[in-house]
Design an enzyme around this catalytic site. Structure first.
Site: not given
Length: 276
Positions: A179, A142, A70, A37, A226, A67, A107, A256, A211, A176, A224
């Protein structure tokens, strides 16, 4: 060989992640390059990297997946946010070369009302600026669930990005499972059909990683969220078909799911038990 791992905390360094992966029965892992973040990354510890590379070679950790945070949004309407994305990915790709030959996943971003075409234009401009012929890292787009103004909700959108990237050999896709199911690709009832569509649109040679996540929401929900393996709308039978599919089973799988480390260990053992 079944290559399976989960998301681990990078706070204690690469060697600690490698050891933790091995302790829970994994032979790969995913990690955030920096605070997911935020923007800051810890300095590279070259001694730690050397120890990790030795550990990896000794224990068959052949691939790892980094990764991006975000907060990296290459197609934001805000120029400062796009600048942050460029600077962050540039730094990340330099750092990735300390562990050569691995994957870096991000992403594609959200166009925030500008439209998909503008979003794709910004994403490809960034990639064409940053990708270098000499880099050993493969950058992965992704697949996204399609919430809000996300780019990458369809194979067509991913193809459009890949087609516009100049150094195509430096690019791939991370699929994913949560996703794509949320986006409207029925990998529960028509896995073969989805993979055929992916192959025709993008090419299965571009699919580099999975993923592996169940979904809290139903098909085509664009949510989205998980879920733990076998406890969501995909279910255990679909998960078993995915990891054993002839066109997928040799790829690295990364969990994930909403778990602590003991939960990941249980899922890894469960998946090993049904892998053929």
């Amino acid at each position: 060989m079944f290559t399976i791992g989960c998301h681990l905390s990078a706070s204690k360094g690469y060697t600690a992640m490698g050891k933790q992966a091995l302790e829970i029965g994994a032979n790969t892992f995913q990690f955030f390059t920096r605070n997911p973040r935020g923007g800051r990354a810890k300095p590279i510890n070259e001694k730690d990297i050397k120890k990790f590379l030795e550990l990896a070679e000794l224990n068959g950790i052949n691939i790892i997946l980094a990764h991006a945070p975000y907060t990296l949004n290459a197609c934001s309407a805000d120029e400062k946010v796009r600048e942050f994305a460029i600077n962050t990915m540039e730094d990340d790709l330099k750092r990735m070369e300390y562990t050569p030959g691995n994957y870096y996943n991000f992403h594609p971003g959200s166009h925030v009302g500008q439209g998909v075409e503008i979003g794709i234009k910004y994403i490809t401009e960034m990639l064409n600026k940053l990708l270098k012929p000499e880099q050993t890292t493969t950058v992965l787009l992704e697949t996204m669930a399609g919430k809000g103004s996300e780019v990458g909700r369809s194979f067509e959108e991913l193809k459009e990005i890949l087609d516009k990237v100049e150094l195509k050999d430096k690019m791939g896709v991370c699929l994913d499972t949560c996703h794509v199911y949320d986006a409207g690709y029925d990998i529960v009832n028509n896995l073969d059909g989805v993979l055929k569509e992916f192959d025709q649109m993008i090419g299965l040679d571009k699919l580099k990683a999975i993923h592996l996540n169940d979904s809290k929401n139903p098909f085509e929900s664009h949510k989205d969220r998980h879920e733990k393996i076998g406890e969501g709308s995909l279910g255990m039978e679909a998960i078993e078909r995915i990891i054993n599919h002839s066109k997928l089973k040799t790829l690295p799988f990364f969990l994930e799911t909403p778990n602590e480390i003991d939960g990941y260990e249980k899922e890894i053992q469960l998946l090993k038990g049904i892998y053929k």
